[in-house]
Every structure is written in C-alpha cells, then in structure tokens.
Design an enzyme around this catalytic site. Sequence first.
Site, mmCIF file in Angstrom:
data_model
loop_
_atom_site.group_PDB
_atom_site.id
_atom_site.type_symbol
_atom_site.label_atom_id
_atom_site.label_comp_id
_atom_site.label_asym_id
_atom_site.label_seq_id
_atom_site.Cartn_x
_atom_site.Cartn_y
_atom_site.Cartn_z
ATOM 1 N N LYS A 206 -0.099 0.771 16.088
ATOM 2 C CA LYS A 206 0.300 0.877 14.667
ATOM 3 C C LYS A 206 -0.133 -0.318 13.853
ATOM 4 O O LYS A 206 -0.445 -0.187 12.662
ATOM 5 C CB LYS A 206 1.811 1.057 14.521
ATOM 6 C CG LYS A 206 2.627 0.013 15.264
ATOM 7 C CD LYS A 206 3.311 0.651 16.408
ATOM 8 C CE LYS A 206 3.663 -0.336 17.480
ATOM 9 N NZ LYS A 206 4.006 0.340 18.721
ATOM 10 N N VAL B 129 2.746 0.873 28.826
ATOM 11 C CA VAL B 129 2.397 2.236 28.397
ATOM 12 C C VAL B 129 1.203 2.768 29.197
ATOM 13 O O VAL B 129 1.224 3.908 29.681
ATOM 14 C CB VAL B 129 2.113 2.274 26.873
ATOM 15 C CG1 VAL B 129 1.705 3.674 26.445
ATOM 16 C CG2 VAL B 129 3.335 1.808 26.090
ATOM 17 N N ARG C 295 -8.047 -6.068 32.539
ATOM 18 C CA ARG C 295 -8.560 -7.429 32.709
ATOM 19 C C ARG C 295 -8.292 -7.952 34.122
ATOM 20 O O ARG C 295 -9.144 -8.567 34.732
ATOM 21 C CB ARG C 295 -7.910 -8.347 31.662
ATOM 22 C CG ARG C 295 -8.922 -9.237 30.978
ATOM 23 C CD ARG C 295 -8.345 -9.950 29.785
ATOM 24 N NE ARG C 295 -8.483 -9.163 28.558
ATOM 25 C CZ ARG C 295 -7.523 -9.018 27.644
ATOM 26 N NH1 ARG C 295 -6.355 -9.565 27.815
ATOM 27 N NH2 ARG C 295 -7.738 -8.303 26.570
ATOM 28 N N LYS D 209 4.635 0.915 11.067
ATOM 29 C CA LYS D 209 4.916 2.344 11.289
ATOM 30 C C LYS D 209 5.127 3.055 9.951
ATOM 31 O O LYS D 209 4.713 4.209 9.773
ATOM 32 C CB LYS D 209 6.139 2.491 12.200
ATOM 33 C CG LYS D 209 5.884 1.965 13.618
ATOM 34 C CD LYS D 209 7.183 1.793 14.399
ATOM 35 C CE LYS D 209 6.946 1.279 15.802
ATOM 36 N NZ LYS D 209 8.181 0.832 16.473
HETATM 37 N N1 HSE Z 1 9.299 -3.122 19.758
HETATM 38 C C1 HSE Z 1 9.333 -1.804 19.216
HETATM 39 C C2 HSE Z 1 10.760 -1.320 19.104
HETATM 40 C C3 HSE Z 1 8.587 -0.811 20.052
HETATM 41 O O1 HSE Z 1 11.677 -2.074 19.415
HETATM 42 O O2 HSE Z 1 10.964 -0.209 18.652
HETATM 43 C C4 HSE Z 1 7.124 -0.856 19.813
HETATM 44 O O3 HSE Z 1 6.816 -0.537 18.496
#
Ligand code: HSE
Length: 435
Positions: free
Chosen positions: A109, A18, A49, A209
Amino acid sequence: MNVTTPILRIGLAGLGTVGASVWRRLASQKDLLRQRTGTEIRVDQVAVRRPERARECGVPEKLVTPNWHSLAANPELDVIVELIGGTTEAFELIRTALQNGKHVITANKALLAERGAELFQLATKHQRHLLFEASVAGGIPIIRALREGLVANRIVSIHGIINGTCNYILTRMNEAGLEFEDALAEAKREGYAEADDSLDVDGHDTAHKAAVLAALAYGFWVPPGRLYTEGLRGVEKQDIVYARKLGYGLKLLAIIKTDPDGAAEVRVHPTLIPQSHVLASISGVFNAVLVRGDVVGDTLYYGRGAGGDPTASAVLSDLAQIASHFPQEQKARNVGHEALHSRLKTMDEIVSRYYLRLMVEDKPGVLADVARVLASRQIGISSVIQPEAHAGETTPLVVMLHDAPESQFRAAVQEIAKIGAVKAPPVSLRVEDFI
Ligand code: HSE
C-alpha cells in the site's frame, strides 16, 4: 477426451510473514484452487535474499534466486507476486515485470499510495493486471467488493478501521484504562506493533490504505502529502473517559466521502463515533470497513487486517482471478483514470462535529466566555460536562459541538485558548455521526 489443465506460472518475490504464508497456502489450497479456477497455479521461482529463509519455508533450492531481477526477466513466468515491501526496489520490480509482459500482484500500500498513478498507467499501457487485494485490510475482500460487488454504485462514503495495531491500542486504552504509551508497549509485547512504530501509530499506514480506497471510489490518486493524517500520539486516556460518558467511543478512522457537488474529502484521524454504532464495537486487532453506496445503502466488511494467512488469502484471490481466465486474456481494468471526483477538499473546507476539552479555572463567567466565542462563529453547543469542582480550582470543561466548518472551529479554538481562565492548550477531536 483428454483436456490438459493450463498452468499459471508464478514468480514469488519475498518470503517474509506474508510470502511464507502464500507459499504454504498455495500448496495446501492447490486442488481447491484448480477445481475453482480450472487452472493449476504453480510457483516456478522464488526470490529471497537469505537462502536459509527458503530452507526454513521448505522451498526447494532449484526454485530459489537471490535477486528479483531474475524473476522479472524470466520469460517462463506469467505473474509476479511482489511481497518484498519498501518503495524503491519494489517499484523497480513491478515496473520491470509489467514492461516484460507479466501480470503483477502486490500487497504494497505504501508504494501504491506514493506511485500508484504511474504504475497503473504502465499496467494499462502493457495491458497487464496489477492486482492489490492484500494492500488494504488484509484478509477482508474490500477491493473486490468495491470493484465488483458495488460496481453499480457511486460511493457516497467509506469509513474504515484499517490498522489493527492502532485499534488494539485504542481498545486497551478504553477497556483497561491504559495511557497511550503503556498500550503501545503492550501491543509491542504481544507482537502487534513493529519496533519502528511510526508507520502504524502516526497514521501513515492507514493513510496509504485510505489513498488506495479513495482511488477505487473516486478514480484519482490523492497526491502524497495532501492526505490529512493524524495518528494516536496525542490521544489521552481522560478524553476516552469523557467521550464514553457522552456516549462516544474513539477510533482511528480513514474517512473518504463526497459532497453532492462532487468534491471529495480523504482524511485520517482519531474520531469519536456513537457507542451504539457498529464500528464502535470493532475491538482488538480487527479491521472493519463501512461503505455507503448510492444504490445499495450501507454495507459492512469485517475481519483480520494483518497476519500471514489472512493476507495470503487475499493474494491467492488475486491469483485466482487471473487463473480463472487463463490463458485467455481478460481486459485489464486499472485504477485511477476515471476521475469521478477530481476536486479534493482542503481540511479547512470540511465540516464536522467536534469534542473540545478545556482545562479551566472554576470561576463565574468562564462557560459564558467560551460560549460567546463559539456563538460569534455560528458554532452551536450540543452538550457540556464538567466534573464537580471547588471555586478557583482547575477543572476540565468538556463541550460537544454541532457541525461547523473546520476553519471556523480552528479559529474559535485559537480565540478560546487566549481566555485568561483557560489554563492549558485546548484538546479537540472530530466526531462522526454517520447520518
Ligand atoms: N501494521 C498493519 C496493521 C498491518 O496493524 O494493521 C499492515 O498494514
């Protein structure tokens, strides 16, 4: 007249999938964002890093620092974008940045679900924005829809397919007839699931979420540990097949709703939904969120819930919100203080329809025994299917039930499991009809 364009100075923490997309998209959309916000959004410092990662992403060496402390302490920066993930260092970074008077944008989240109440209190104290569009459903602007587009509505319910990995797995179990383990292995091969799959398939990511959506809808943070969470590991292909025969599809849903008396329920579990419902058609890695408001009725949001560019689109929208008012200060509106509905129901209190599969010996009176237990707890049967079997064989008996309190249903299942002709632990799924 020579009007100078204000510059919003950004510190970017993290250059993972991201972070790298945010860096790239801030460059590719620079002119567009300046036209639309009247402000230049400029990355002045990047914490990463591994310096080689910065080189791979084309970040000039003079912008790079190996630790986030220098970002949080840099007096020149207006906004910190936290994309390092995890809940320890990310918490410290956000806390320090807010204390140092910076706005913060995060996609985290897990951190919001765990410590959102604390962080938003801090943001309010320092009158800074803490924005988090990228934290739920990636590129879908669901946070802004709830906070702005639907601001005049009381939220009656939210039903979300908000984990792409789980939706991919269920889609493949349904369409290709795969068992859970095979569908998970395929998701990993396709790059849709992490090596450590627990966050996704055990429902925790969906629950994080759901906690964020519930805080927006109802003004309080569900205490971690009180959000009922069930993932996909118990799901069997045969139940998807029987449910399909009955006109239902299976989805991992985040369910957030209130009663007319104001008690809220927030839960995550595999859920049967009518095949004719629009959410049943959401397939593969896509996300969708259905929001019912008391004024607007039903609204639906659909799109990619993960991936670098969709998530970067959400981060850039938060940056644009701050940039649009910059350098004036816009009043920070924080989350989790309104306490519109502060009573969270226990799972025992929820009311749902249920699917129940029993493995029974095919002999006279078994269905009557099952029906008697259900009737004694005022639970009605809406349909039954049983494949043709030979006397004495073990066969599935699938029963769809009308609405019942969870406590009554659980007690009935315990009793049914003790019937001599019931040969295996009963399997059940909750059903949503969206009425
Ligand atoms: N791994 C999550 C998904 C995305 O498959 O929607 C990141 O929250």
